[in-house]
Write an enzyme that holds these catalytic residues in place. Structure first.
Site, mmCIF file in Angstrom:
data_model
loop_
_atom_site.group_PDB
_atom_site.id
_atom_site.type_symbol
_atom_site.label_atom_id
_atom_site.label_comp_id
_atom_site.label_asym_id
_atom_site.label_seq_id
_atom_site.Cartn_x
_atom_site.Cartn_y
_atom_site.Cartn_z
ATOM 1 N N GLU A 237 64.344 -156.816 110.565
ATOM 2 C CA GLU A 237 63.567 -156.535 109.350
ATOM 3 C C GLU A 237 64.366 -157.111 108.194
ATOM 4 O OE1 GLU A 237 60.654 -155.285 109.343
ATOM 5 O OE2 GLU A 237 60.534 -154.419 111.348
ATOM 6 N N CYS A 271 62.587 -154.635 99.550
ATOM 7 C CA CYS A 271 62.232 -155.808 100.353
ATOM 8 C C CYS A 271 60.769 -156.178 100.145
ATOM 9 C CB CYS A 271 62.524 -155.550 101.824
ATOM 10 S SG CYS A 271 61.740 -154.068 102.454
#
Ligand code: NAD
Length: 493
Positions: A237, A271
């Site tokens: 991720e 993010c």
């Protein structure tokens, strides 16, 4: 007798630079020992069954939410974010633990498959088993929400977990383990190890059965390379450069409100935070004016003062500064703030517009409270530019009528229509990206299945008068197989 001192590192309060805590640096040998203990505990944890594990995980989630003041204070101390943001983050983590605990059994239920005509005498099933020990490496920007998205799903599936938090937020990682151990039926189900990058590297090659990494794309590539040496599978991720697409029919007030929050909350260190906006030229001036109006009402400051805090990682300030300067040098303009907004350790809101697409500010992850607003002639151009990125994590679309059709054309893992961040809060949907944003998924059934492996079991229900898989096969059996295959045109399944 002389004792060898264990090496340590300090975590800091990013708002003041003061030391927040001192933690041991786990060596490769120590990491291997912890993983060994986790492996021993893994059998007992699996034997506890779904219900037993559910009880433990739900008790853990209750303790976290009952002590939210305590953990929020720790998160705020180590990251610099406002207490209220830290509490929201903890609540979201708790909802993921609950979802994973309650749904693991259903997601991992044995599935029955059609055996096909030639194998009609067989029962075909796929069972799901936990992997064993899962290693989790986490970032600092959401130090409870992000790792728990891997940890709780891996635990619910029946794995034991060894967690290496970021060196910026080791205290939150230790807190999670300590609270878990208050409800754990035995030791070594969930262990936190502390250290720098090298400790993370040691976890990659420690023999864990899967490594779940969340962090930068640069480190993800190192993690994948290290894991390859031991054939350890990975979930990655990584970073993003999330676009926001604003159509002419969008509710502009809501789009601006959500976009500025998405870009600047947590000091832009998300993010899935908005970094680039593609707005229909018919409403672009209005969008920029509203964004500036809103930015004037927010400011960075220490917890208790600012709408968002300092840059947690001091070195990120240089990146933010270089992107603001690059955007201007490459031909972009400032609508609000500019290079002078960088006041370490804080960065005040910055809104840039009309920045060329090939500028570093448009291509690389900034991870700061800045947003770039570019005009497009239509939605096709917006989609093309949104997709022309090396990243593909999330995206936001603002349109009253065309949200779904625009979303369907975006090359990314998650899209929020007329909202932002929402997909991270819905526990039942997978979270993750494509391209340089990584691979594999956390959250939801897909995220849970990442920490399992499929075991196919095909069983003879009754015997046929002929056996194809035997040296006793006769020429007429061969003819029958060919005839049936031809007749079914390959539809054997
Ligand atoms: P980072 O890559 O610097 O560090 C992440 C973790 O990796 C830390 O625990 C670090 O100690 C460890 N590490 C460093 N070197 C290592 C090595 N050689 N081997 C193994 N582990 C190593 O990332 P960060 O600065 O902590 O986090 C910010 C980044 O994370 C941003 O790019 C952000 O977009 C990304 N992020 C992604 C998601 C997502 O779900 N996609 C969520 C949060 C953050």
């Amino acid at each position: 007798m002389a004792t060898k001192r264990t090496p340590t590192f300090d975590s800091h309060n990013p708002a003041t630079g003061e030391i927040a805590g001192t933690y041991p640096i786990f060596s490769a040998k120590q990491v291997a020992e912890v993983v060994g203990h986790a492996r021993t505990a893994s059998t007992k944890w699996q034997e506890l069954g779904f219900n037993g594990r559910k009880k433990v995980l739900l008790k853990w989630s209750s303790l976290i939410i009952n002590r939210v003041d305590q953990v929020a204070a720790l998160i705020s101390l180590e990251t610099g974010k406002p207490i209220s943001d830290a509490k929201l983050e903890a609540s979201m983590a708790v909802s993921h633990i609950g979802w994973a605990a309650r749904h693991a059994e259903e997601v991992m239920r044995t599935s029955y498959r059609a055996p096909g005509l030639l194998m009609a005498n067989m029962s075909a099933t796929v069972q799901r088993s936990p992997l064993g020990v899962v290693g989790v490496i986490g970032p600092w920007n959401y130090p409870i929400f992000t790792p728990v998205g891997s940890i709780s799903y891996a635990l619910a599936a029946g794995n034991t977990v060894v967690f290496k938090p970021s060196e910026y937020t080791p205290g939150v990682g230790m807190w999670l383990e300590e609270v878990f151990n208050e409800v754990a039926p035995f030791a070594d189900i969930f262990t936190t190890i502390t250290g720098l990058g090298e400790t993370g590297g040691a976890l990659c090659t420690s023999g864990v059965d899967k490594l779940s990494f969340t962090g930068s794309t640069r480190t993800a590539k190192l993690v994948a390379a290290q894991c390859a040496t031991t054939m350890t599978p990975v979930v990655l991720e990584c970073g993003g450069k999330d676009p926001v697409i604003v159509a002419a029919d969008a509710n502009l007030a809501r789009a601006v409100d959500a976009t500025i929050w998405s870009a600047m909350a947590n000091a832009g260190q998300s993010c899935i935070g908005a970094e680039r906006v593609y707005v229909d030229e018919k409403v672009a001036d209005q969008f920029i004016a509203l964004a500036v109006e809103l930015a004037k009402t927010i400011h960075a400051g220490a917890p208790g003062d600012g709408n968002y805090g300092p840059a947690t990682m001091p070195s990120q300030i240089k990146v933010i500064q270089s992107h603001i300067k690059a955007a201007i040098k490459d031909g972009g303009s400032c609508a609000y703030g500019g290079p002078e907004s960088v006041q370490p350790p804080f960065v005040q809101p910055v809104i840039l517009f009309d920045v060329p697409e090939d500028s570093a500010a448009m291509r690389e992850e900034t991870f700061g409270p800045t947003i770039i607003i570019n005009r497009v002639k239509d939605m096709q151009e917006a989609i093309k530019l949104a997709n022309a990125s090396s990243y593909g994590l999330g995206a936001n679309v603002w349109s009253k009528r065309h949200g779904k059709s625009i979303a369907a054309e975006l090359a990314c893992g998650m899209v929020a229509i007329n909202s932002t961040f929402s997909f991270a809060a819905v526990a039942s949907v997978p979270f993750g990206g494509v391209k340089e944003s990584g691979y594999g998924r956390v959250h939801g059934p897909e995220g849970l299945l990442e920490y399992t492996y499929p075991r196919t079991v095909v069983r003879t229900r009754f015997n046929l008068p002929m056996s194809f898989l035997s040296f006793k096969r006769r020429p007429k059996d061969d003819r029958l197989v060919i005839a049936v295959t031809r007749w079914l045109k390959g539809r054997l399944g």
